[in-house]
Design a protein around this motif. Structure first.
Motif, PDB file in Angstrom:
ATOM      1  N   ALA A 178       0.814  -1.219   0.000  1.00 22.14           N
ATOM      2  CA  ALA A 178       0.000   0.000   0.000  1.00 22.14           C
ATOM      3  C   ALA A 178       0.850   1.273   0.000  1.00 22.14           C
ATOM      4  CB  ALA A 178      -0.930   0.000   1.210  1.00 22.14           C
ATOM      5  N   HIS A 179       2.147   1.141   0.181  1.00 24.82           N
ATOM      6  CA  HIS A 179       3.024   2.324   0.228  1.00 24.82           C
ATOM      7  C   HIS A 179       3.312   2.818  -1.190  1.00 24.82           C
ATOM      8  CE1 HIS A 179       6.542   4.834   0.970  1.00 24.82           C
ATOM      9  NE2 HIS A 179       6.124   4.891   2.232  1.00 24.82           N
ATOM     10  N   PRO A 180       3.363   4.138  -1.400  1.00 19.08           N
ATOM     11  CA  PRO A 180       3.628   4.672  -2.755  1.00 19.08           C
ATOM     12  C   PRO A 180       4.939   4.163  -3.371  1.00 19.08           C
ATOM     13  CG  PRO A 180       2.926   6.433  -1.275  1.00 19.08           C
ATOM     14  CD  PRO A 180       3.083   5.199  -0.434  1.00 19.08           C
ATOM     15  N   ASP A 181       5.967   3.931  -2.563  1.00 11.37           N
ATOM     16  CA  ASP A 181       7.247   3.449  -3.109  1.00 11.37           C
ATOM     17  C   ASP A 181       7.205   1.988  -3.534  1.00 11.37           C
ATOM     18  OD1 ASP A 181       8.553   5.859  -2.908  1.00 11.37           O
ATOM     19  OD2 ASP A 181       9.471   5.410  -0.966  1.00 11.37           O
ATOM     20  N   PHE A 182       6.159   1.261  -3.145  1.00 15.99           N
ATOM     21  CA  PHE A 182       6.078  -0.153  -3.512  1.00 15.99           C
ATOM     22  C   PHE A 182       6.109  -0.333  -5.031  1.00 15.99           C
ATOM     23  CE2 PHE A 182       3.716  -4.030  -4.560  1.00 15.99           C
ATOM     24  CZ  PHE A 182       4.477  -4.962  -3.866  1.00 15.99           C
ATOM     25  N   SER A 183       5.584   0.626  -5.768  1.00 16.08           N
ATOM     26  CA  SER A 183       5.558   0.512  -7.234  1.00 16.08           C
ATOM     27  C   SER A 183       6.967   0.477  -7.837  1.00 16.08           C
ATOM     28  CB  SER A 183       4.763   1.662  -7.848  1.00 16.08           C
ATOM     29  OG  SER A 183       5.404   2.898  -7.579  1.00 16.08           O
ATOM     30  N   ARG A 184       7.958   0.873  -7.069  1.00 19.42           N
ATOM     31  CA  ARG A 184       9.355   0.853  -7.540  1.00 19.42           C
ATOM     32  C   ARG A 184      10.048  -0.476  -7.250  1.00 19.42           C
ATOM     33  NH1 ARG A 184      11.665   5.719  -4.567  1.00 19.42           N
ATOM     34  NH2 ARG A 184      13.561   5.098  -5.623  1.00 19.42           N
ATOM     35  N   ILE A 185       9.438  -1.308  -6.429  1.00 21.10           N
ATOM     36  CA  ILE A 185       9.973  -2.633  -6.102  1.00 21.10           C
ATOM     37  C   ILE A 185       9.555  -3.585  -7.216  1.00 21.10           C
ATOM     38  CG2 ILE A 185       9.863  -4.539  -4.450  1.00 21.10           C
ATOM     39  CD1 ILE A 185       9.352  -2.373  -2.275  1.00 21.10           C
ATOM     40  N   ARG A 186      10.526  -4.359  -7.719  1.00 24.15           N
ATOM     41  CA  ARG A 186      10.234  -5.180  -8.894  1.00 24.15           C
ATOM     42  C   ARG A 186      10.537  -6.658  -8.657  1.00 24.15           C
ATOM     43  NH1 ARG A 186      12.801  -4.224 -13.981  1.00 24.15           N
ATOM     44  NH2 ARG A 186      14.704  -4.561 -12.834  1.00 24.15           N
ATOM     45  N   LEU A 187       9.666  -7.484  -9.189  1.00 21.91           N
ATOM     46  CA  LEU A 187       9.950  -8.909  -9.277  1.00 21.91           C
ATOM     47  C   LEU A 187      10.847  -9.087 -10.492  1.00 21.91           C
ATOM     48  CD1 LEU A 187       9.594 -11.889  -8.585  1.00 21.91           C
ATOM     49  CD2 LEU A 187       7.438 -11.840  -9.869  1.00 21.91           C
ATOM     50  N   LEU A 188      12.123  -9.371 -10.274  1.00 21.91           N
ATOM     51  CA  LEU A 188      13.074  -9.497 -11.378  1.00 21.91           C
ATOM     52  C   LEU A 188      12.879 -10.792 -12.160  1.00 21.91           C
ATOM     53  CD1 LEU A 188      16.464  -8.249  -9.876  1.00 21.91           C
ATOM     54  CD2 LEU A 188      14.873  -7.016 -11.357  1.00 21.91           C
ATOM     55  N   ARG A 189      12.723 -11.877 -11.403  1.00 20.89           N
ATOM     56  CA  ARG A 189      12.587 -13.186 -12.049  1.00 20.89           C
ATOM     57  C   ARG A 189      12.145 -14.199 -10.996  1.00 20.89           C
ATOM     58  NH1 ARG A 189      17.869 -12.127 -11.277  1.00 20.89           N
ATOM     59  NH2 ARG A 189      19.081 -13.569 -10.011  1.00 20.89           N
ATOM     60  N   THR A 190      11.742 -15.346 -11.482  1.00 17.57           N
ATOM     61  CA  THR A 190      11.520 -16.476 -10.591  1.00 17.57           C
ATOM     62  C   THR A 190      12.458 -17.590 -11.037  1.00 17.57           C
ATOM     63  OG1 THR A 190       9.748 -17.444 -11.902  1.00 17.57           O
ATOM     64  CG2 THR A 190       9.109 -15.849 -10.201  1.00 17.57           C
ATOM     65  N   GLU A 191      12.832 -18.409 -10.086  1.00 18.64           N
ATOM     66  CA  GLU A 191      13.746 -19.520 -10.349  1.00 18.64           C
ATOM     67  C   GLU A 191      13.127 -20.797  -9.799  1.00 18.64           C
ATOM     68  OE1 GLU A 191      17.643 -16.687  -9.425  1.00 18.64           O
ATOM     69  OE2 GLU A 191      17.046 -18.223  -7.981  1.00 18.64           O
ATOM     70  N   PRO A 192      13.355 -21.917 -10.455  1.00 22.16           N
ATOM     71  CA  PRO A 192      12.854 -23.179  -9.903  1.00 22.16           C
ATOM     72  C   PRO A 192      13.450 -23.422  -8.514  1.00 22.16           C
ATOM     73  CG  PRO A 192      13.692 -23.485 -12.135  1.00 22.16           C
ATOM     74  CD  PRO A 192      14.078 -22.102 -11.713  1.00 22.16           C
ATOM     75  N   PHE A 193      12.668 -24.034  -7.648  1.00 23.97           N
ATOM     76  CA  PHE A 193      13.167 -24.360  -6.320  1.00 23.97           C
ATOM     77  C   PHE A 193      12.567 -25.678  -5.873  1.00 23.97           C
ATOM     78  CE2 PHE A 193      13.284 -24.530  -1.742  1.00 23.97           C
ATOM     79  CZ  PHE A 193      14.585 -24.132  -1.482  1.00 23.97           C
ATOM     80  N   ALA A 194      13.414 -26.552  -5.339  1.00 23.33           N
ATOM     81  CA  ALA A 194      12.953 -27.824  -4.769  1.00 23.33           C
ATOM     82  C   ALA A 194      13.574 -27.974  -3.391  1.00 23.33           C
ATOM     83  CB  ALA A 194      13.351 -28.985  -5.669  1.00 23.33           C
ATOM     84  N   PHE A 195      12.751 -28.307  -2.427  1.00 29.05           N
ATOM     85  CA  PHE A 195      13.252 -28.584  -1.085  1.00 29.05           C
ATOM     86  C   PHE A 195      13.943 -29.939  -1.108  1.00 29.05           C
ATOM     87  CE2 PHE A 195       9.829 -25.596  -0.296  1.00 29.05           C
ATOM     88  CZ  PHE A 195      10.405 -24.728   0.608  1.00 29.05           C
ATOM     89  N   ASP A 196      15.077 -30.022  -0.492  1.00 30.13           N
ATOM     90  CA  ASP A 196      15.780 -31.297  -0.373  1.00 30.13           C
ATOM     91  C   ASP A 196      14.862 -32.261   0.386  1.00 30.13           C
ATOM     92  OD1 ASP A 196      17.465 -33.372   0.912  1.00 30.13           O
ATOM     93  OD2 ASP A 196      19.105 -32.248  -0.026  1.00 30.13           O
ATOM     94  N   PRO A 197      14.640 -33.447  -0.131  1.00 31.54           N
ATOM     95  CA  PRO A 197      13.700 -34.374   0.527  1.00 31.54           C
ATOM     96  C   PRO A 197      14.145 -34.809   1.929  1.00 31.54           C
ATOM     97  CG  PRO A 197      14.748 -35.401  -1.383  1.00 31.54           C
ATOM     98  CD  PRO A 197      15.155 -33.964  -1.376  1.00 31.54           C
ATOM     99  N   ARG A 198      15.394 -34.533   2.295  1.00 26.20           N
ATOM    100  CA  ARG A 198      15.853 -34.872   3.643  1.00 26.20           C
ATOM    101  C   ARG A 198      15.358 -33.888   4.694  1.00 26.20           C
ATOM    102  NH1 ARG A 198      22.041 -35.072   2.162  1.00 26.20           N
ATOM    103  NH2 ARG A 198      21.256 -33.287   0.995  1.00 26.20           N
ATOM    104  N   LEU A 199      14.838 -32.732   4.252  1.00 26.93           N
ATOM    105  CA  LEU A 199      14.308 -31.749   5.196  1.00 26.93           C
ATOM    106  C   LEU A 199      12.991 -32.261   5.768  1.00 26.93           C
ATOM    107  CD1 LEU A 199      14.940 -28.425   3.266  1.00 26.93           C
ATOM    108  CD2 LEU A 199      16.118 -29.220   5.314  1.00 26.93           C
ATOM    109  N   LYS A 200      12.927 -32.265   7.085  1.00 24.82           N
ATOM    110  CA  LYS A 200      11.707 -32.718   7.764  1.00 24.82           C
ATOM    111  C   LYS A 200      11.414 -31.764   8.890  1.00 24.82           C
ATOM    112  CE  LYS A 200      12.496 -37.595   6.768  1.00 24.82           C
ATOM    113  NZ  LYS A 200      13.708 -37.515   5.988  1.00 24.82           N
ATOM    114  N   SER A 201      10.192 -31.819   9.394  1.00 20.75           N
ATOM    115  CA  SER A 201       9.849 -30.940  10.513  1.00 20.75           C
ATOM    116  C   SER A 201      10.567 -31.354  11.783  1.00 20.75           C
ATOM    117  CB  SER A 201       8.345 -30.936  10.728  1.00 20.75           C
ATOM    118  OG  SER A 201       7.913 -32.215  11.104  1.00 20.75           O
TER     119      SER A 201
END
Length: 149
Positions: A126-149
């Motif tokens: 909602a801030h006026p400066d937010f319009s200057r923040i940009r999503l540059l790109r997205t990258e694939p991401f996979a959690f290592d299957p060894r990660l557990k709670s």
């Protein structure tokens, strides 16, 4: 400055806040949570998802915050000693809500509750400066299957 957000692929095409309650905001207050590194963004997901759903399709959102945008900071020194405990959510939410109401900045730097001396960055759409923040790109991401709670 670059910040990172790991999210399900279906939500990774734009900068949108859900309005769900979290450590630094109450339900109905729209804030986008990001992290200083991909690793911290990963840990935030693992902790908050309790290890569930980590095999779904995720993306890393690489977000650019221009250097000229003001960034406010909540320092750990102004927080209670146990600020990271779930019982202190209200304390943290009040600080985040005060930042949102003040509209001082589009970005709030907050300490990580997971890793001492690491930082998360909250974005205020909602801030006026937010319009200057940009999503540059997205990258694939996979959690290592060894990660557990």
């Amino acid at each position: 400055m670059l910040v990172y957000r790991i999210t399900k692929a279906v939500y990774a095409d734009r900068l949108v806040a859900s309005g769900g309650a979290a450590r630094w905001n109450s339900r109905g207050q729209f804030v986008i949570y990001t992290a200083a590194t991909r690793a911290l963004a990963c840990l935030e997901n693992v902790v908050h998802r309790s290890g569930e759903g980590l095999l779904e399709t995720f993306r890393v959102m690489v977000i650019e915050v221009p250097d000229k945008i003001r960034v406010d900071t909540i320092s750990p020194e102004v927080l209670p000693a146990n600020w990271f405990d779930f019982q202190q959510y209200m304390t943290c939410q009040q600080l985040g809500e005060e930042w949102l109401r003040s509209s001082r900045s589009a970005v709030l730097r907050v300490p990580s509750a997971i890793i001492a001396n690491e930082w998360n960055y909250l974005l205020n759409p909602a801030h006026p400066d937010f319009s200057r923040i940009r999503l540059l790109r997205t990258e694939p991401f996979a959690f290592d299957p060894r990660l557990k709670s």
